[in-house]
Scaffold this active site. Sequence first.
Site, short mmCIF file in Angstrom:
data_model
loop_
_atom_site.label_atom_id
_atom_site.label_comp_id
_atom_site.label_asym_id
_atom_site.label_seq_id
_atom_site.Cartn_x
_atom_site.Cartn_y
_atom_site.Cartn_z
N GLU A 273 0.83 -1.22 0.00
CA GLU A 273 0.00 0.00 0.00
C GLU A 273 0.85 1.26 0.00
O GLU A 273 0.76 2.09 0.90
CB GLU A 273 -0.91 0.01 1.23
CG GLU A 273 -1.84 -1.19 1.36
CD GLU A 273 -2.64 -1.18 2.66
OE1 GLU A 273 -2.39 -0.31 3.53
OE2 GLU A 273 -3.49 -2.06 2.84
N GLY A 275 2.13 4.96 -0.67
CA GLY A 275 1.53 6.25 -1.00
C GLY A 275 2.63 7.26 -1.31
O GLY A 275 2.96 7.57 -2.46
N ARG A 276 3.26 7.72 -0.23
CA ARG A 276 4.26 8.79 -0.33
C ARG A 276 5.38 8.49 -1.32
O ARG A 276 5.79 9.37 -2.08
CB ARG A 276 4.86 9.00 1.05
CG ARG A 276 5.77 10.20 1.18
CD ARG A 276 6.49 10.22 2.53
NE ARG A 276 5.70 9.84 3.65
CZ ARG A 276 5.14 10.70 4.52
NH1 ARG A 276 5.31 11.99 4.36
NH2 ARG A 276 4.44 10.25 5.54
N CYS A 342 -3.56 33.72 9.62
CA CYS A 342 -3.40 34.39 10.92
C CYS A 342 -2.99 33.42 12.01
O CYS A 342 -3.73 33.21 12.98
CB CYS A 342 -4.71 35.07 11.29
SG CYS A 342 -5.29 36.11 9.99
N TYR A 371 0.23 13.97 0.65
CA TYR A 371 -0.33 14.62 1.84
C TYR A 371 -0.22 16.15 1.74
O TYR A 371 0.02 16.83 2.72
CB TYR A 371 0.35 14.08 3.11
CG TYR A 371 0.33 12.57 3.16
CD1 TYR A 371 -0.88 11.90 3.36
CD2 TYR A 371 1.48 11.81 2.97
CE1 TYR A 371 -0.93 10.51 3.37
CE2 TYR A 371 1.44 10.42 2.98
CZ TYR A 371 0.23 9.78 3.18
OH TYR A 371 0.18 8.40 3.18
N1 LLP Z 1 -1.76 2.01 4.40
C1 LLP Z 1 -2.30 2.46 5.55
C2 LLP Z 1 -3.19 1.59 6.33
C3 LLP Z 1 -1.99 3.77 6.00
O1 LLP Z 1 -2.53 4.21 7.13
C4 LLP Z 1 -1.13 4.59 5.23
C5 LLP Z 1 -0.83 5.96 5.65
C6 LLP Z 1 -0.61 4.07 4.02
C7 LLP Z 1 -0.93 2.77 3.65
C8 LLP Z 1 0.29 4.86 3.12
O2 LLP Z 1 1.48 5.18 3.77
P1 LLP Z 1 2.72 5.84 2.98
O3 LLP Z 1 3.24 4.82 2.00
O4 LLP Z 1 2.24 7.04 2.29
O5 LLP Z 1 3.68 6.14 4.05
N2 LLP Z 1 -0.11 12.91 6.67
C9 LLP Z 1 1.14 12.26 7.04
C10 LLP Z 1 1.16 10.81 6.66
C11 LLP Z 1 -0.01 10.00 7.19
C12 LLP Z 1 0.02 8.56 6.77
C13 LLP Z 1 -1.24 7.87 7.12
N3 LLP Z 1 -1.32 6.50 6.69
C14 LLP Z 1 2.29 13.05 6.45
O6 LLP Z 1 2.06 14.04 5.76
O7 LLP Z 1 3.43 12.72 6.69
#
Ligand code: LLP
Length: 421
Positions: A273, A275-276, A342, A371
């Site tokens: 999964e 994302g980033r 502000c 994000y």
């Molecule tokens: N799977 C689950 C169950 C998750 O909760 C998340 C991210 C991902 C996959 C994807 O994770 P990644 O590969 O993107 O690390 N807003 C925060 C990050 C929050 C991540 C939440 N869950 C930031 O800007 O750093």
Amino acid sequence: MNEFKYRGNELYCEDVLVWRIASEVGTPVYLYSQKTLENHYTAFDSAFSAVPHITCYSVKANSNLSLIKLFSDLGGGLDVVSGGEIFRALRAGASPGKIVYSGVGKTRAEIEYALDFGILMFNVESPQELDLIDSVAGDMGKKARIALRVNPDVDPKTHPYISTGLKENKFGIRIESAMDEYKRAAAMKNIDVAGVDCHIGSQLTETGPFADAIEKVKDFVSALIKEGMDIRYFDIGGGLGITYDKETPPSPVEYANVVIKSIGDLPCTLILEPGRVIVGNAGMLVTRVLFTKKSEDKNFIIVDAGMNDLMRPSLYGAYQGILPLKKNKGDMITADIVGPICETGDFFAKSREVQDFVQDDYLSVESAGAYGFTMASNYNSRPKIAEVLVNETEYFIVRNRETYEDLVKHENVPEHLRKSD
Ligand code: LLP
């Protein structure tokens, strides 16, 4: 591996001058490079080509329809966390059979929607959620495929707000009580126990915590299989970090090698999964300098983007790089790059050495593809900004800038307040 590069003194996204987009579309604006998105997706997915797997892009990182469509067309699945994200997946034409649905607080309506859509699997986060899914599936005459999200109690060594796999975190079911829960699930009429899920956190920059989590959960998967359960999927979540500043996260290949070795010979399809790591460094936020305030002991560069557009620096104290769209040969200064909101927390960079920007210069906040827009708000009644996708020599506005009318379109003023006297 990204397509934001200087030619001479000017920043390009693929073959388009970023300055041109800023002046034609206006600022602030999010900018994504299609080629970088494709490269990142392909590098990640192909790193796992030796094993059966599904790369389920995590929609929460960036849920623009064009990006969802792009990854779906590349053969990917999706990781979603809400009815809204399922709707986006549907709208983008994604294939439901490759969608996994995580999240600690799914509602009955969302579960119905997911079952109707025919997703691959629910990642269930609590005993009560399991009961609800069983009952909703029963009402609909369906069988719900599920995995339980197991919390392995491993420290991901990342920011506490984005650590999820420690026992004090709200996510998943403790590994110690998960076997009983699986037995309960296996006995439910409308549940098909199909997998095991875990996700320990985000922006991980070492492989150790991934390996530790997989080792722990792997033994558990073997125990389930011994109990006669048909565990076909092992979902290891997302979390691979990227370079914002000086971090040196493992490459997708290094990560995949560790994962594949840790999984060993489990007879499961791996679900990932990410994302980033796919979108983070494929996007930037372009903004214009409104004013500069300079004094002997402090310099401020006030830009037209704010914490409502990109909240990572304010929320996590996160580092985001700052680049000029046009490099000048002038001096460097140390400055805070701040927005118009502000709040003192409205900043993109603090005490950063940057080019001595002047009024109307453009600059870009780097690594803003993940994000960024998805966490934006209308705080201070600021319309959400446009998103642009660059493909080679062309660019496309993939989300229009909101208008002032958009800000109030869902509000109703009751009759008694409308009377003039
Ligand atoms: N799977 C689950 C169950 C998750 O909760 C998340 C991210 C991902 C996959 C994807 O994770 P990644 O590969 O993107 O690390 N807003 C925060 C990050 C929050 C991540 C939440 N869950 C930031 O800007 O750093």
